[in-house]
Design a protein around this motif. Structure first.
Motif, PDB file in Angstrom:
ATOM      1  N   ALA A 111      -9.279   9.815   0.144  1.00 39.52           N
ATOM      2  CA  ALA A 111     -10.152   8.467   0.727  1.00 39.52           C
ATOM      3  C   ALA A 111     -11.475   9.105   1.186  1.00 39.52           C
ATOM      4  O   ALA A 111     -12.285   8.294   0.830  1.00 39.52           O
ATOM      5  CB  ALA A 111      -9.187   8.072   1.475  1.00 39.52           C
ATOM      6  N   CYS A 138     -13.664   9.577  -1.878  1.00 40.91           N
ATOM      7  CA  CYS A 138     -13.881   8.323  -2.646  1.00 40.91           C
ATOM      8  C   CYS A 138     -15.018   7.526  -1.779  1.00 40.91           C
ATOM      9  O   CYS A 138     -15.859   6.889  -2.440  1.00 40.91           O
ATOM     10  CB  CYS A 138     -12.623   7.395  -2.894  1.00 40.91           C
ATOM     11  SG  CYS A 138     -11.492   8.169  -4.012  1.00 40.91           S
ATOM     12  N   THR A 139     -14.761   7.560  -0.530  1.00 43.28           N
ATOM     13  CA  THR A 139     -15.720   6.809   0.337  1.00 43.28           C
ATOM     14  C   THR A 139     -17.219   7.390   0.236  1.00 43.28           C
ATOM     15  O   THR A 139     -18.189   6.725   0.147  1.00 43.28           O
ATOM     16  CB  THR A 139     -15.745   7.204   1.837  1.00 43.28           C
ATOM     17  OG1 THR A 139     -13.962   6.649   2.226  1.00 43.28           O
ATOM     18  CG2 THR A 139     -16.400   6.146   2.820  1.00 43.28           C
ATOM     19  N   PRO A 187      -9.392  -2.630 -10.258  1.00 40.07           N
ATOM     20  CA  PRO A 187     -10.305  -1.635 -10.167  1.00 40.07           C
ATOM     21  C   PRO A 187     -11.562  -1.941  -9.164  1.00 40.07           C
ATOM     22  O   PRO A 187     -11.752  -3.057  -9.002  1.00 40.07           O
ATOM     23  CB  PRO A 187     -11.020  -1.755 -11.614  1.00 40.07           C
ATOM     24  CG  PRO A 187      -9.952  -2.423 -12.262  1.00 40.07           C
ATOM     25  CD  PRO A 187      -9.303  -3.427 -11.342  1.00 40.07           C
ATOM     26  N   TRP A 188     -11.942  -0.766  -8.551  1.00 35.04           N
ATOM     27  CA  TRP A 188     -12.906  -0.672  -7.534  1.00 35.04           C
ATOM     28  C   TRP A 188     -14.403  -1.223  -8.286  1.00 35.04           C
ATOM     29  O   TRP A 188     -14.397  -0.593  -9.536  1.00 35.04           O
ATOM     30  CB  TRP A 188     -13.070   0.426  -6.816  1.00 35.04           C
ATOM     31  CG  TRP A 188     -11.891   0.694  -5.845  1.00 35.04           C
ATOM     32  CD1 TRP A 188     -10.884  -0.247  -5.477  1.00 35.04           C
ATOM     33  CD2 TRP A 188     -11.680   1.835  -5.118  1.00 35.04           C
ATOM     34  NE1 TRP A 188     -10.226   0.320  -4.738  1.00 35.04           N
ATOM     35  CE2 TRP A 188     -10.416   1.657  -4.516  1.00 35.04           C
ATOM     36  CE3 TRP A 188     -12.075   2.987  -5.055  1.00 35.04           C
ATOM     37  CZ2 TRP A 188      -9.590   2.517  -3.527  1.00 35.04           C
ATOM     38  CZ3 TRP A 188     -11.382   4.100  -4.431  1.00 35.04           C
ATOM     39  CH2 TRP A 188     -10.239   3.633  -3.635  1.00 35.04           C
ATOM     40  N   GLY A 213      -4.512  -4.252  -6.479  1.00 37.23           N
ATOM     41  CA  GLY A 213      -4.243  -3.222  -7.638  1.00 37.23           C
ATOM     42  C   GLY A 213      -5.483  -3.472  -8.452  1.00 37.23           C
ATOM     43  O   GLY A 213      -5.302  -3.182  -9.605  1.00 37.23           O
ATOM     44  N   PRO A 261       0.816  -1.305  -0.088  1.00 38.48           N
ATOM     45  CA  PRO A 261      -0.243   0.296  -0.287  1.00 38.48           C
ATOM     46  C   PRO A 261       0.918   1.471  -0.087  1.00 38.48           C
ATOM     47  O   PRO A 261       0.445   2.308  -0.642  1.00 38.48           O
ATOM     48  CB  PRO A 261      -0.921  -0.183   1.288  1.00 38.48           C
ATOM     49  CG  PRO A 261      -0.787  -1.486   1.365  1.00 38.48           C
ATOM     50  CD  PRO A 261       0.309  -2.197   1.024  1.00 38.48           C
ATOM     51  N   CYS A 316      -9.422  -5.568  -3.472  1.00 38.18           N
ATOM     52  CA  CYS A 316      -9.028  -4.967  -4.899  1.00 38.18           C
ATOM     53  C   CYS A 316      -8.102  -3.860  -4.660  1.00 38.18           C
ATOM     54  O   CYS A 316      -7.089  -3.865  -5.578  1.00 38.18           O
ATOM     55  CB  CYS A 316     -10.222  -4.216  -5.549  1.00 38.18           C
ATOM     56  SG  CYS A 316     -11.485  -5.607  -6.108  1.00 38.18           S
ATOM     57  N   SER A 317      -7.851  -3.144  -3.600  1.00 40.67           N
ATOM     58  CA  SER A 317      -6.963  -2.160  -3.408  1.00 40.67           C
ATOM     59  C   SER A 317      -5.665  -2.904  -3.122  1.00 40.67           C
ATOM     60  O   SER A 317      -4.535  -2.520  -3.486  1.00 40.67           O
ATOM     61  CB  SER A 317      -7.380  -1.192  -2.080  1.00 40.67           C
ATOM     62  OG  SER A 317      -8.649  -0.694  -2.312  1.00 40.67           O
ATOM     63  N   VAL A 318      -5.600  -4.149  -2.297  1.00 36.47           N
ATOM     64  CA  VAL A 318      -4.243  -4.759  -1.877  1.00 36.47           C
ATOM     65  C   VAL A 318      -3.869  -5.171  -3.317  1.00 36.47           C
ATOM     66  O   VAL A 318      -2.693  -5.318  -3.553  1.00 36.47           O
ATOM     67  CB  VAL A 318      -4.497  -5.596  -1.018  1.00 36.47           C
ATOM     68  CG1 VAL A 318      -3.213  -6.717  -0.754  1.00 36.47           C
ATOM     69  CG2 VAL A 318      -4.791  -5.058   0.314  1.00 36.47           C
ATOM     70  N   LEU A 368     -13.795  -4.078  -1.742  1.00 39.30           N
ATOM     71  CA  LEU A 368     -12.744  -2.946  -2.012  1.00 39.30           C
ATOM     72  C   LEU A 368     -11.426  -2.942  -1.581  1.00 39.30           C
ATOM     73  O   LEU A 368     -10.540  -2.498  -1.885  1.00 39.30           O
ATOM     74  CB  LEU A 368     -13.558  -1.768  -1.775  1.00 39.30           C
ATOM     75  CG  LEU A 368     -14.730  -1.348  -2.606  1.00 39.30           C
ATOM     76  CD1 LEU A 368     -15.255   0.077  -2.172  1.00 39.30           C
ATOM     77  CD2 LEU A 368     -14.567  -1.243  -3.862  1.00 39.30           C
ATOM     78  N   GLY A 369     -11.389  -3.485  -0.155  1.00 39.76           N
ATOM     79  CA  GLY A 369     -10.275  -3.690   0.449  1.00 39.76           C
ATOM     80  C   GLY A 369      -9.398  -4.711  -0.270  1.00 39.76           C
ATOM     81  O   GLY A 369      -8.124  -4.628  -0.476  1.00 39.76           O
TER      82      GLY A 369
END
Length: 347
Positions: A48, A51-52, A99-100, A97, A32, A93-95, A90-91
């Protein structure tokens, strides 16, 4: 090998034939922080938060549209469960890389419309009656299973022309516009008054105010789309929140009754039912008053008929309002009545 390298497909058919990361210098999981300094974590709190807000509103708007009362859903809506699953994914997908994603509004509405249950038309010309939604989990499960299996079908999917996919998405979007009040009000700009449908808001709100409300919504939509496609897209969530203040400012231009019909807080069908009940109640109240007035008139006529034909009515002296007229008192003052009384006394 990319499917775009196949002759005749072009660059739009960007389908990968191998399941691997998009870049050679990265793995399946991404640090991250990476090579960035530590203070970037604190600086990322502001975007952030934006985006939330955007993800929350995008997810919940789709959920509210799907779970409208007019769909007659019997099972729980599960707002919190849906939002929890979106947050977990979403968590992940973030780890990795990736798309959300959130609930797709057009696909969700199309899915609900495909599961509608209507009554069988027995009489000629009778419109089918909406009975509800066939609530089950089979179609949703199969949809996402097939989406996952599509990774292994790239050798076939690469031959599907992109205009065909765009046409399918365009059809789904246009078909989902049916029944949306904003789209119905847009068509009223070019529709003569005699051809306008019997919408409940047209019964209680002047047409000019309906057009004014629609124009405000259209301006907000164009403004949001302009921001979304420009370099200022980072402030898009803030502009979405600004719509709350625009809606609050409408209280100075419209009455609460007008906004209750224009703001689509209640389904059109339920509004018509409530309006019909109110009209039926008013008609019943008026008919009851008319019956009471008729009964009172008949009792007065009956009491007058029981009196003697030659009886001289006595003039009432307890009238408090000079403008009040009593027919019997006035009749006793007429020359005809006096002559008839004199003749009776002579006999």
């Amino acid at each position: 090998m990319k499917a775009s390298e196949v002759p005749g497909l072009g660059d739009d058919a960007d389908v990968w034939a191998l399941l691997q990361p998009t870049r050679d210098d990265r793995g399946w999981f991404i640090n991250p922080i990476g090579p960035n300094p530590w203070w970037t974590v604190l600086a990322a709190l502001v975007p952030a938060l934006l985006c939330t807000i955007l993800i929350f509103m995008d997810q919940q708007i789709s959920a509210v549209i799907v779970n409208r009362k007019e769909h007659k859903l019997k099972k729980g809506c599960g707002y919190h469960l849906d939002l929890f699953m979106v947050a977990v994914m979403l968590g992940v997908c973030s780890v990795m890389g990736l798309p959300w994603f959130v609930a797709a509004t057009v696909l969700s509405i199309t899915h609900v419309n495909s599961l509608k249950v209507e009554s069988d038309c027995s009489a000629p010309g009778e419109q089918p009656k909406f009975l509800g939604i066939r609530e089950q989990r089979v179609t949703g499960l199969l949809i996402f299973v097939l989406m996952g299996c599509s990774v292994f079908f790239t050798s076939v999917l690469k031959f599907i022309p992109m205009p065909v996919l765009y046409g399918v998405f365009l059809y789904m979007g246009v078909s989902s516009l049916r029944g949306i009040q904003f789209f119905d009000r847009l068509k009223l700009f070019w529709m003569p008054a005699k051809h306008q449908p019997d919408f409940i808001y047209l019964r209680h709100v002047p047409l000019r105010k309906v057009h004014f409300f629609t124009a405000i919504q259209l301006i907000c939509l164009v403004l949001l789309w302009t921001i979304k496609v420009s370099r200022a897209a980072i402030i898009f969530p803030v502009m979405v929140l600004a719509l709350i203040f625009v809606r609050k400012a409408m209280d100075f231009c419209f009455s609460k009754r007008e906004l209750s019909f224009l703001d689509d807080l209640m389904p059109e069908r339920k509004k018509k039912l409530d309006d019909g009940r109110n009209e039926a109640g008013e008609e019943e109240e008026e008919s009851q008053k008319a019956m009471e007035a008729a009964a009172a008139a008949s009792s007065v006529q009956l009491s007058v008929g029981k009196t003697s034909d030659l009886e001289i009515p006595k003039q009432s002296s307890d009238r408090t309002d000079p403008s009040e007229i009593i027919i019997l008192d006035e009749m006793s003052q007429t020359p005809v009545w006096k002559a008839l009384t004199l003749k009776t006394e002579t006999l």
